[in-house]
Design an enzyme around this catalytic site. Sequence first.
Site, PDB file in Angstrom:
ATOM      1  N   ASN A   1      -2.826   3.343  16.418  1.00 29.53           N
ATOM      2  CA  ASN A   1      -3.979   3.010  15.588  1.00 29.53           C
ATOM      3  C   ASN A   1      -4.268   1.533  15.741  1.00 29.53           C
ATOM      4  O   ASN A   1      -3.478   0.697  15.308  1.00 29.53           O
ATOM      5  CB  ASN A   1      -3.690   3.354  14.120  1.00 29.53           C
ATOM      6  CG  ASN A   1      -3.595   4.854  13.947  1.00 29.53           C
ATOM      7  OD1 ASN A   1      -4.506   5.588  14.309  1.00 29.53           O
ATOM      8  ND2 ASN A   1      -2.472   5.324  13.437  1.00 29.53           N
TER       9      ASN A   1
ATOM     10  N   SER B   1      12.249   6.331   7.600  1.00 29.10           N
ATOM     11  CA  SER B   1      11.850   5.995   8.967  1.00 29.10           C
ATOM     12  C   SER B   1      12.329   4.584   9.257  1.00 29.10           C
ATOM     13  O   SER B   1      12.079   3.668   8.481  1.00 29.10           O
ATOM     14  CB  SER B   1      10.324   6.071   9.088  1.00 29.10           C
ATOM     15  OG  SER B   1       9.913   5.613  10.357  1.00 29.10           O
TER      16      SER B   1
ATOM     17  N   GLU C   1       0.818  -1.202   0.000  1.00 32.67           N
ATOM     18  CA  GLU C   1       0.000   0.000   0.000  1.00 32.67           C
ATOM     19  C   GLU C   1       0.859   1.262   0.000  1.00 32.67           C
ATOM     20  O   GLU C   1       1.955   1.284   0.550  1.00 32.67           O
ATOM     21  CB  GLU C   1      -0.909  -0.010   1.235  1.00 32.67           C
ATOM     22  CG  GLU C   1      -1.914  -1.138   1.155  1.00 32.67           C
ATOM     23  CD  GLU C   1      -2.862  -1.226   2.341  1.00 32.67           C
ATOM     24  OE1 GLU C   1      -4.038  -1.529   2.118  1.00 32.67           O
ATOM     25  OE2 GLU C   1      -2.439  -1.001   3.487  1.00 32.67           O
TER      26      GLU C   1
ATOM     27  N   CYS D   1       7.256  -5.655  15.051  1.00 33.68           N
ATOM     28  CA  CYS D   1       6.855  -4.828  16.187  1.00 33.68           C
ATOM     29  C   CYS D   1       5.427  -5.183  16.595  1.00 33.68           C
ATOM     30  O   CYS D   1       4.569  -5.416  15.760  1.00 33.68           O
ATOM     31  CB  CYS D   1       6.947  -3.346  15.832  1.00 33.68           C
ATOM     32  SG  CYS D   1       8.610  -2.872  15.335  1.00 33.68           S
TER      33      CYS D   1
ATOM     34  N   GLY E   1       6.992  -2.189   5.744  1.00 29.63           N
ATOM     35  CA  GLY E   1       8.377  -2.623   5.633  1.00 29.63           C
ATOM     36  C   GLY E   1       9.376  -1.768   6.386  1.00 29.63           C
ATOM     37  O   GLY E   1       9.092  -0.642   6.781  1.00 29.63           O
ATOM     38  N   GLU E   2      10.553  -2.354   6.606  1.00 31.43           N
ATOM     39  CA  GLU E   2      11.661  -1.644   7.250  1.00 31.43           C
ATOM     40  C   GLU E   2      12.641  -1.265   6.132  1.00 31.43           C
ATOM     41  O   GLU E   2      13.361  -2.126   5.596  1.00 31.43           O
ATOM     42  CB  GLU E   2      12.312  -2.567   8.292  1.00 31.43           C
ATOM     43  CG  GLU E   2      13.658  -2.111   8.816  1.00 31.43           C
ATOM     44  CD  GLU E   2      13.691  -0.650   9.279  1.00 31.43           C
ATOM     45  OE1 GLU E   2      12.876  -0.255  10.122  1.00 31.43           O
ATOM     46  OE2 GLU E   2      14.544   0.100   8.776  1.00 31.43           O
TER      47      GLU E   2
ATOM     48  N   CYS F   1       7.047  -7.249   6.778  1.00 30.42           N
ATOM     49  CA  CYS F   1       8.211  -6.742   7.512  1.00 30.42           C
ATOM     50  C   CYS F   1       8.656  -7.822   8.468  1.00 30.42           C
ATOM     51  O   CYS F   1       7.834  -8.475   9.103  1.00 30.42           O
ATOM     52  CB  CYS F   1       7.860  -5.471   8.280  1.00 30.42           C
ATOM     53  SG  CYS F   1       9.284  -4.772   9.152  1.00 30.42           S
TER      54      CYS F   1
ATOM     55  N   CYS G   1       3.331   8.405   1.377  1.00 36.41           N
ATOM     56  CA  CYS G   1       3.897   7.407   2.284  1.00 36.41           C
ATOM     57  C   CYS G   1       4.108   6.139   1.460  1.00 36.41           C
ATOM     58  O   CYS G   1       3.168   5.597   0.879  1.00 36.41           O
ATOM     59  CB  CYS G   1       2.908   7.198   3.424  1.00 36.41           C
ATOM     60  SG  CYS G   1       3.407   5.947   4.596  1.00 36.41           S
TER      61      CYS G   1
ATOM     62  N   CYS H   1      -1.045   5.414  10.223  1.00 38.95           N
ATOM     63  CA  CYS H   1       0.222   4.753  10.566  1.00 38.95           C
ATOM     64  C   CYS H   1      -0.033   3.381  11.153  1.00 38.95           C
ATOM     65  O   CYS H   1      -0.825   3.242  12.077  1.00 38.95           O
ATOM     66  CB  CYS H   1       0.974   5.522  11.639  1.00 38.95           C
ATOM     67  SG  CYS H   1       1.395   7.163  11.177  1.00 38.95           S
TER      68      CYS H   1
ATOM     69  N   SER I   1      12.056   5.160  15.017  1.00 33.49           N
ATOM     70  CA  SER I   1      10.901   4.707  15.798  1.00 33.49           C
ATOM     71  C   SER I   1      11.395   4.232  17.159  1.00 33.49           C
ATOM     72  O   SER I   1      11.921   3.130  17.276  1.00 33.49           O
ATOM     73  CB  SER I   1      10.197   3.585  15.046  1.00 33.49           C
ATOM     74  OG  SER I   1       9.705   4.085  13.824  1.00 33.49           O
ATOM     75  N   LEU I   2      11.229   5.072  18.158  1.00 28.31           N
ATOM     76  CA  LEU I   2      11.820   4.789  19.475  1.00 28.31           C
ATOM     77  C   LEU I   2      10.858   4.004  20.373  1.00 28.31           C
ATOM     78  O   LEU I   2      11.181   2.928  20.846  1.00 28.31           O
ATOM     79  CB  LEU I   2      12.243   6.116  20.119  1.00 28.31           C
ATOM     80  CG  LEU I   2      13.128   6.048  21.345  1.00 28.31           C
ATOM     81  CD1 LEU I   2      14.410   5.281  21.084  1.00 28.31           C
ATOM     82  CD2 LEU I   2      13.466   7.462  21.833  1.00 28.31           C
ATOM     83  N   HIS I   3       9.731   4.567  20.661  1.00 26.07           N
ATOM     84  CA  HIS I   3       8.606   3.881  21.332  1.00 26.07           C
ATOM     85  C   HIS I   3       8.798   3.492  22.789  1.00 26.07           C
ATOM     86  O   HIS I   3       7.860   3.014  23.422  1.00 26.07           O
ATOM     87  CB  HIS I   3       8.169   2.614  20.574  1.00 26.07           C
ATOM     88  CG  HIS I   3       7.864   2.838  19.137  1.00 26.07           C
ATOM     89  ND1 HIS I   3       7.039   3.843  18.700  1.00 26.07           N
ATOM     90  CD2 HIS I   3       8.294   2.198  18.014  1.00 26.07           C
ATOM     91  CE1 HIS I   3       6.955   3.803  17.378  1.00 26.07           C
ATOM     92  NE2 HIS I   3       7.713   2.833  16.939  1.00 26.07           N
TER      93      HIS I   3
HETATM   94  N1  SAH Z   1       9.561   0.249   9.498  1.00 25.95           N
HETATM   95  C1  SAH Z   1       9.715   1.639   9.639  1.00 25.95           C
HETATM   96  C2  SAH Z   1       8.755   2.458   8.832  1.00 25.95           C
HETATM   97  C3  SAH Z   1       7.332   1.999   8.734  1.00 25.95           C
HETATM   98  S1  SAH Z   1       6.303   2.203  10.104  1.00 25.95           S
HETATM   99  C4  SAH Z   1       9.636   2.031  11.100  1.00 25.95           C
HETATM  100  O1  SAH Z   1       9.242   1.209  11.911  1.00 25.95           O
HETATM  101  O2  SAH Z   1       9.994   3.149  11.409  1.00 25.95           O
HETATM  102  C5  SAH Z   1       6.007   3.962  10.212  1.00 25.95           C
HETATM  103  C6  SAH Z   1       5.693   4.438  11.623  1.00 25.95           C
HETATM  104  O3  SAH Z   1       4.396   3.979  12.055  1.00 25.95           O
HETATM  105  C7  SAH Z   1       6.688   3.925  12.630  1.00 25.95           C
HETATM  106  O4  SAH Z   1       7.072   4.923  13.529  1.00 25.95           O
HETATM  107  C8  SAH Z   1       5.887   2.870  13.333  1.00 25.95           C
HETATM  108  O5  SAH Z   1       6.388   2.597  14.594  1.00 25.95           O
HETATM  109  C9  SAH Z   1       4.514   3.480  13.369  1.00 25.95           C
HETATM  110  N2  SAH Z   1       3.467   2.517  13.648  1.00 25.95           N
HETATM  111  C10 SAH Z   1       3.466   1.200  13.403  1.00 25.95           C
HETATM  112  N3  SAH Z   1       2.307   0.642  13.800  1.00 25.95           N
HETATM  113  C11 SAH Z   1       1.557   1.638  14.314  1.00 25.95           C
HETATM  114  C12 SAH Z   1       0.239   1.683  14.859  1.00 25.95           C
HETATM  115  N4  SAH Z   1      -0.529   0.608  14.927  1.00 25.95           N
HETATM  116  N5  SAH Z   1      -0.227   2.882  15.276  1.00 25.95           N
HETATM  117  C13 SAH Z   1       0.529   3.983  15.162  1.00 25.95           C
HETATM  118  N6  SAH Z   1       1.769   3.993  14.652  1.00 25.95           N
HETATM  119  C14 SAH Z   1       2.288   2.834  14.223  1.00 25.95           C
HETATM  120 FE1  SF4 Z   2       8.283  -3.268  10.553  1.00 28.85          FE
HETATM  121 FE2  SF4 Z   2       8.175  -0.635  11.092  1.00 28.85          FE
HETATM  122 FE3  SF4 Z   2       6.034  -2.229  11.442  1.00 28.85          FE
HETATM  123 FE4  SF4 Z   2       8.132  -2.428  13.082  1.00 28.85          FE
HETATM  124  S1  SF4 Z   2       6.787  -0.648  12.858  1.00 28.85           S
HETATM  125  S2  SF4 Z   2       7.014  -4.143  12.142  1.00 28.85           S
HETATM  126  S3  SF4 Z   2       9.797  -2.058  11.670  1.00 28.85           S
HETATM  127  S4  SF4 Z   2       6.999  -1.765   9.533  1.00 28.85           S
END
Ligand code: SAH
Ligand code: SF4
Length: 374
Positions: free
Chosen positions: A295, A195, A91, A115, A163-164, A111, A104, A338, A217-219
């Site tokens: 989300n 990202s 997508e 996560c 994807g990463e 991926c 985007c 996201c 993406s720190l979290h």
């Molecule tokens: N793989 C890369 C880029 C894709 S994800 C990465 O992880 O950075 C893009 C962003 O969306 C990242 O910051 C990711 O952590 C965030 N993301 C993933 N799942 C999400 C969700 N369910 N709700 C909000 N943000 C999310």
């Molecule tokens: Fe992959 Fe980014 Fe999703 Fe983590 S947040 S599973 S790195 S796409």
Amino acid sequence: MAVNLLDFDLEGLAAWCEGLGEKRFRAVQLYRWIHQRGESDFEKMSDLAKSLRAKLAGSAEVRGLPLIGEHRSADGTIKWLFDVGGGNAVESVYIPEDDRGTLCVSSQAGCAVGCRFCSTGHQGFSRNLTSGEIVAQLWFAEHRLRGADGERVIDNVVMMGMGEPLQNYAALVPALKTMLDDHAYGLSRRRVTVSTSGMVAMIDRLREDCPVALAVSLHAPDDALRDQLVPLNHKDGIEALLAACVRYLDAAPRDFVTFEYCMLDGVNDAPEQAQALVRLLKGRVPCKLNLIPFNPFPASGLKRSPRERVTAFARVLQDAGIVTTVRKTRGDDIDAACGQLAGEVQDRTRAHERMLRAPVRLPTRGVPLQETKA
Ligand code: SAH
Ligand code: SF4
């Protein structure tokens, strides 16, 4: 199969054309036709020599991605689903804003990072996209949306789709170069963002090969929690990640790194965790914090932090002088927000099963995440 010219950055195309006995300026002409004009039919490239057109017709094509679906959100966001073969689909999302348009883009079918809070992560991994498949998303969207006046529509690209991107480095870099090239899309380096979930060695390589804006993406403010949420944290840990961010800034087009932080109810959203984040980042990494309200998707077993909690968390950071924004959710009525991008992935990693077998334990309370469900 014919060579897909979308796979090449300008240097690659020039080298390929040289193999056909063609000069570099011919490659530039061809590249401009493809990317600036959106043309895929060599016969219509009127100022290319007939002899070159004949050579191209036999050996190459401009192969976009077959479109499977288009969804338009009430807020103007558009999501496209593209077929990438083998039962996989990816997508892309177009997000219009007052003064600019952002695309985007996906980098992989699925991926492998896995996560917890990410719908793509739950789907597992099928394969890397090629450079051509990454660029094809921009090629399609830009020319689909461009009006009769020929004004550019997309001025920001964020590699935040499925994807990463840094796990598909070899395909990513030529695609980024085409996004930046003045003979193609001519995007500013500051307006192309990679990202990443934080692959330290690859951040260092990107700094050398193609520095663009960086989002990490720190979290979580500590390794114990980040290990649980972003499994690849086990490899390098937060300290090494932050050091790579600081090194990156030497070469980066912006003087800060954006840290993304997905706000998960009861998991990473406590005021003490905001304070821990301040201690981690302040005076150490020039940065901005972008808080993303989680989300939800059914399989995650997680909940979005309540708005007051997000505001309180942001205030702790802001009071400490860290620029913090809360990301507006766009396109959630069409599952384009996201982390909601799911496409279609023929998983080869059994990711979802693995996640179910090993519930995450919150270090603070020892409660498995899946039991935090209301
Ligand atoms: N793989 C890369 C880029 C894709 S994800 C990465 O992880 O950075 C893009 C962003 O969306 C990242 O910051 C990711 O952590 C965030 N993301 C993933 N799942 C999400 C969700 N369910 N709700 C909000 N943000 C999310
Ligand atoms: Fe992959 Fe980014 Fe999703 Fe983590 S947040 S599973 S790195 S796409």
